[in-house]
Design an enzyme around this catalytic site. Structure first.
Site, mmCIF file in Angstrom:
data_model
loop_
_atom_site.group_PDB
_atom_site.id
_atom_site.type_symbol
_atom_site.label_atom_id
_atom_site.label_comp_id
_atom_site.label_asym_id
_atom_site.label_seq_id
_atom_site.Cartn_x
_atom_site.Cartn_y
_atom_site.Cartn_z
ATOM 1 N N THR A 121 0.865 -1.183 0.000
ATOM 2 C CA THR A 121 0.000 0.000 0.000
ATOM 3 C C THR A 121 0.901 1.233 0.000
ATOM 4 O O THR A 121 1.642 1.457 0.956
ATOM 5 C CB THR A 121 -0.895 -0.009 1.255
ATOM 6 N N GLU A 154 -3.330 -4.620 -2.833
ATOM 7 C CA GLU A 154 -3.881 -5.873 -2.308
ATOM 8 C C GLU A 154 -5.014 -5.571 -1.332
ATOM 9 O O GLU A 154 -4.873 -4.715 -0.476
ATOM 10 C CB GLU A 154 -2.767 -6.672 -1.615
ATOM 11 N N PHE A 155 -6.124 -6.308 -1.474
ATOM 12 C CA PHE A 155 -7.291 -6.054 -0.621
ATOM 13 C C PHE A 155 -7.575 -7.201 0.349
ATOM 14 O O PHE A 155 -8.632 -7.223 0.965
ATOM 15 C CB PHE A 155 -8.530 -5.779 -1.489
ATOM 16 N N LEU A 156 -6.655 -8.156 0.454
ATOM 17 C CA LEU A 156 -6.944 -9.299 1.334
ATOM 18 C C LEU A 156 -7.089 -8.868 2.791
ATOM 19 O O LEU A 156 -6.515 -7.864 3.209
ATOM 20 C CB LEU A 156 -5.861 -10.377 1.201
ATOM 21 N N ASN A 214 -9.696 1.478 2.440
ATOM 22 C CA ASN A 214 -9.451 1.337 3.880
ATOM 23 C C ASN A 214 -10.017 2.520 4.666
ATOM 24 O O ASN A 214 -10.507 2.354 5.783
ATOM 25 C CB ASN A 214 -7.950 1.175 4.148
ATOM 26 N N GLY A 259 -17.396 -1.675 18.513
ATOM 27 C CA GLY A 259 -16.438 -2.435 19.313
ATOM 28 C C GLY A 259 -15.518 -1.499 20.061
ATOM 29 O O GLY A 259 -15.932 -0.396 20.460
ATOM 30 N N CYS A 266 -3.045 -2.106 8.970
ATOM 31 C CA CYS A 266 -3.475 -1.344 7.788
ATOM 32 C C CYS A 266 -4.302 -0.104 8.096
ATOM 33 O O CYS A 266 -3.873 1.003 7.787
ATOM 34 C CB CYS A 266 -4.235 -2.266 6.839
ATOM 35 N N LYS A 269 -2.555 2.985 9.961
ATOM 36 C CA LYS A 269 -1.485 3.657 9.206
ATOM 37 C C LYS A 269 -2.001 4.225 7.887
ATOM 38 O O LYS A 269 -1.560 5.287 7.449
ATOM 39 C CB LYS A 269 -0.298 2.710 8.995
ATOM 40 N N LYS A 327 -7.850 -8.812 15.689
ATOM 41 C CA LYS A 327 -9.122 -9.397 15.260
ATOM 42 C C LYS A 327 -8.961 -10.914 15.252
ATOM 43 O O LYS A 327 -7.834 -11.410 15.391
ATOM 44 C CB LYS A 327 -9.540 -8.865 13.889
HETATM 45 N N1 LIG Z 1 -1.343 -7.270 6.241
HETATM 46 C C1 LIG Z 1 -2.424 -7.023 5.529
HETATM 47 O O1 LIG Z 1 -3.525 -7.463 5.847
HETATM 48 C C2 LIG Z 1 -2.330 -6.179 4.286
HETATM 49 C C3 LIG Z 1 -3.423 -6.171 3.383
HETATM 50 C C4 LIG Z 1 -3.321 -5.392 2.229
HETATM 51 C C5 LIG Z 1 -2.173 -4.640 1.989
HETATM 52 N N2 LIG Z 1 -1.155 -4.645 2.901
HETATM 53 C C6 LIG Z 1 0.033 -3.854 2.579
HETATM 54 O O2 LIG Z 1 1.033 -4.734 2.086
HETATM 55 C C7 LIG Z 1 2.328 -4.319 2.493
HETATM 56 C C8 LIG Z 1 3.017 -5.435 3.265
HETATM 57 O O3 LIG Z 1 2.263 -5.688 4.442
HETATM 58 P P1 LIG Z 1 2.502 -6.979 5.343
HETATM 59 O O4 LIG Z 1 1.476 -6.945 6.421
HETATM 60 O O5 LIG Z 1 2.644 -8.159 4.471
HETATM 61 O O6 LIG Z 1 3.942 -6.599 5.971
HETATM 62 P P2 LIG Z 1 4.950 -7.553 6.775
HETATM 63 O O7 LIG Z 1 5.652 -6.661 7.714
HETATM 64 O O8 LIG Z 1 4.224 -8.747 7.279
HETATM 65 O O9 LIG Z 1 5.968 -8.055 5.652
HETATM 66 C C9 LIG Z 1 6.845 -7.232 4.963
HETATM 67 C C10 LIG Z 1 8.109 -8.038 4.647
HETATM 68 O O10 LIG Z 1 8.954 -7.281 3.774
HETATM 69 C C11 LIG Z 1 10.298 -7.590 4.102
HETATM 70 N N3 LIG Z 1 11.183 -6.583 3.517
HETATM 71 C C12 LIG Z 1 11.417 -5.310 3.890
HETATM 72 N N4 LIG Z 1 12.272 -4.710 3.034
HETATM 73 C C13 LIG Z 1 12.574 -5.610 2.079
HETATM 74 C C14 LIG Z 1 13.376 -5.583 0.910
HETATM 75 N N5 LIG Z 1 14.033 -4.473 0.527
HETATM 76 N N6 LIG Z 1 13.454 -6.704 0.172
HETATM 77 C C15 LIG Z 1 12.784 -7.819 0.526
HETATM 78 N N7 LIG Z 1 12.003 -7.896 1.609
HETATM 79 C C16 LIG Z 1 11.895 -6.815 2.380
HETATM 80 C C17 LIG Z 1 10.285 -7.642 5.613
HETATM 81 O O11 LIG Z 1 11.399 -8.336 6.124
HETATM 82 C C18 LIG Z 1 8.957 -8.366 5.875
HETATM 83 O O12 LIG Z 1 9.138 -9.764 5.956
HETATM 84 C C19 LIG Z 1 2.110 -3.038 3.307
HETATM 85 O O13 LIG Z 1 2.232 -1.930 2.450
HETATM 86 C C20 LIG Z 1 0.675 -3.176 3.769
HETATM 87 O O14 LIG Z 1 0.074 -1.923 4.012
HETATM 88 C C21 LIG Z 1 -1.202 -5.412 4.020
#
Ligand SMILES: NC(=O)c1ccc[n+]([C@@H]2O[C@H](COP(=O)([O-])OP(=O)(O)OC[C@H]3O[C@@H](n4cnc5c(N)ncnc54)[C@H](O)[C@@H]3O)[C@@H](O)[C@H]2O)c1
Length: 441
Positions: A121, A154-156, A214, A259, A266, A269, A327
């Site tokens: 995001t 990504e919308f998961l 979001n 709640g 997400c 931030k 959650k």
């Molecule tokens: N978690 C969710 O439900 C969700 C849903 C939709 C979108 N997003 C978005 O997706 C993105 C990732 O979220 P997440 O929850 O998966 O984060 P996360 O913290 O679980 O995973 C991010 C990963 O990226 C790795 N990383 C950082 N810099 C790197 C680099 N240069 N090369 C390779 N790997 C690197 C980190 O070590 C970490 O394992 C964010 O922008 C978030 O807003 C998250």
């Protein structure tokens, strides 16, 4: 298709596993060597229903691999998904440092056409920065290899991530390059066999769509939370109001629960980042500022109820907590309301005895060896010697408890329910006092 996933977190690992599951050859890369070691040894670094089995199955089939080697990662996929974190900066804006680093790595090592896809995001304009970072790295090498940059937010939802990825409501593709759009269409074909779900638009609109989604969802939650507090003050019951308004198709019944505030990695931030990005563009998002304000206040609603009932000096009292994760069906505790509640209660001198089906290890990491918090193995064990019970996360296993058994364990038979799990008459029948959010009890 050969696919590289850069960043093997919640989004990266789920995306990688699902893309492998439909037959692609996926290589997941992460800079966190420990995470990759765990995955290579057959473990899984996060809790997400169904993910472990799906990862295992695709690793065994040879379609899913893990690496910490940048050149190998870049060489592998024609599509390079960037799924790294975009945490909030000090001023609330999204920090895209990891995204740009990931893009630079692609620029440093690519030798043939690549589609770099932003799944993280990211603020509007990030695709341009990704494009520029790759161009700079190619220039250093005097290299003219072509590439495309696509936005594919990504919308998961954590807790239902696999289902969401496999059966998406929509797939947003931001790109003005037909070659890249065609590849994305081909990649996502297995996920939209029953009808077209791809919505193709310009890159900036795709980037904004994720924040807009979001922000809208967070707005619904804060609206319902404020309305619940209002219902309580006026002597109405928010559960009736929820059903009454949810029946209107313009409003809809989904995602309308009051709640103790939204949390997770997400909404908090992304709301902050959108407010900040708009303000930098000279726009004030007053509604979202209020959404954030209401959410911060809501996280303390349960501790206020506890203090009102038990008094502000809670020393010598033990509060049993059911639920720690932000959650159900996840172990994620990022910005979880439980963190604010626990801090409030400790501040009043209480001890905490907590149970969560999967987030205990994460809570132990978050709270370190705080001696005033202990962790139970079962919901009932959390009640041993406790004064009252507070419900924080709406895990299924809390929905139909034995109220008599709860009553017999608690020193003061009171439930503070932050998720409105029960018909207020049920705990009452067992002799329990019951406080919920916006309910007539
Ligand atoms: N978690 C969710 O439900 C969700 C849903 C939709 C979108 N997003 C978005 O997706 C993105 C990732 O979220 P997440 O929850 O998966 O984060 P996360 O913290 O679980 O995973 C991010 C990963 O990226 C790795 N990383 C950082 N810099 C790197 C680099 N240069 N090369 C390779 N790997 C690197 C980190 O070590 C970490 O394992 C964010 O922008 C978030 O807003 C998250």
């Amino acid at each position: 298709m050969k696919i590289t996933i850069i960043g093997t977190g919640y989004v990266g690992l789920v995306s990688g596993a699902c893309l492998a599951d439909v037959g692609n050859d996926v290589l997941c890369f992460d800079v966190n060597a420990e995470k990759i070691r765990v995955l290579r040894e057959g473990g899984i670094p996060i809790y997400e229903p169904g993910l472990e089995a799906m990862v295992m199955k695709n690793v065994v089939a040879g379609r899913l691999r893990f690496t910490t080697e940048i050149p190998e990662a870049v060489a592998h996929g024609v599509i390079q998904f960037i799924a790294v974190g975009t945490p909030p900066d000090g001023d609330g804006s999204a920090d895209i440092e990891y995204v740009v680093t990931a893009a630079r790595n692609v620029g440093k090592y690519m030798t043939d056409y690549k589609v770099i896809v932003n799944k993280s995001t990211v603020p509007v304009g990030t695709a341009d920065k990704v494009r520029a970072a790759i161009a700079e790295e190619l220039k250093v090498r005097n290299n003219l290899t072509p590439y495309s940059v696509v936005s594919n937010p990504e919308f998961l939802k954590e807790g239902a991530a696999i289902e969401d990825f496999m059966k998406p409501d929509r797939i947003v593709i931001g790109s003005e390059e037909p070659r890249a759009v065609e590849l994305m269409r081909e990649l996502y074909a297995p996920f939209q066999r029953n009808h077209e779900r791809l919505i193709v638009m310009d890159v900036k609109s795709a980037e904004l769509t994720k924040y807009a989604a979001n922000a809208m969802l967070a707005t619904r939650i804060s609206f319902m939370n404020e309305l619940a507090n209002c219902a309580e003050a006026l002597g109405a019951d928010i559960e009736f109001v929820r059903k009454g308004i949810g029946a209107d198709p313009r409003i809809g019944i989904h995602f309308l629960y009051p709640g103790i505030g939204y949390g997770g990695s997400c909404f908090p931030k992304d709301v902050k980042a959108l407010i900040r990005a708009a303000s930098e563009a000279g726009q004030t998002l007053g509604i979202l500022q209020a959404v954030e304000y209401a959410n911060e206040a809501q996280k303390s609603v349960l501790s206020k109820k506890i203090v009102t009932r038990l008094g502000s000096n809670l020393s010598g009292k033990t509060i049993a907590l059911w639920g720690l994760a932000f959650k159900p069906n996840t172990d994620d505790m990022r910005e979880a309301p439980s963190r604010v509640l626990i801090a409030d209660l400790l501040g009043h001198g209480a001890r905490i005895q907590a149970y969560d089906p999967v987030a205990t290890h994460e809570a132990q990491r978050v709270f370190g060896n705080e001696p005033r918090i202990t962790y139970a193995m079962t919901p009932m064990e959390a009640l041993e010697g406790a004064d009252v019970l507070a419900i924080v996360t709406e895990w299924k296993e809390f929905r139909a408890p034995d109220f008599q058994a709860i009553r017999s364990k608690l020193k003061t038979p009171v439930i503070f329910d932050g998720r409105n799990l029960y018909d207020p008459a049920a705990p009452g029948k067992a002799g329990l006092e019951y406080f919920a959010i916006g309910r007539k009890v």
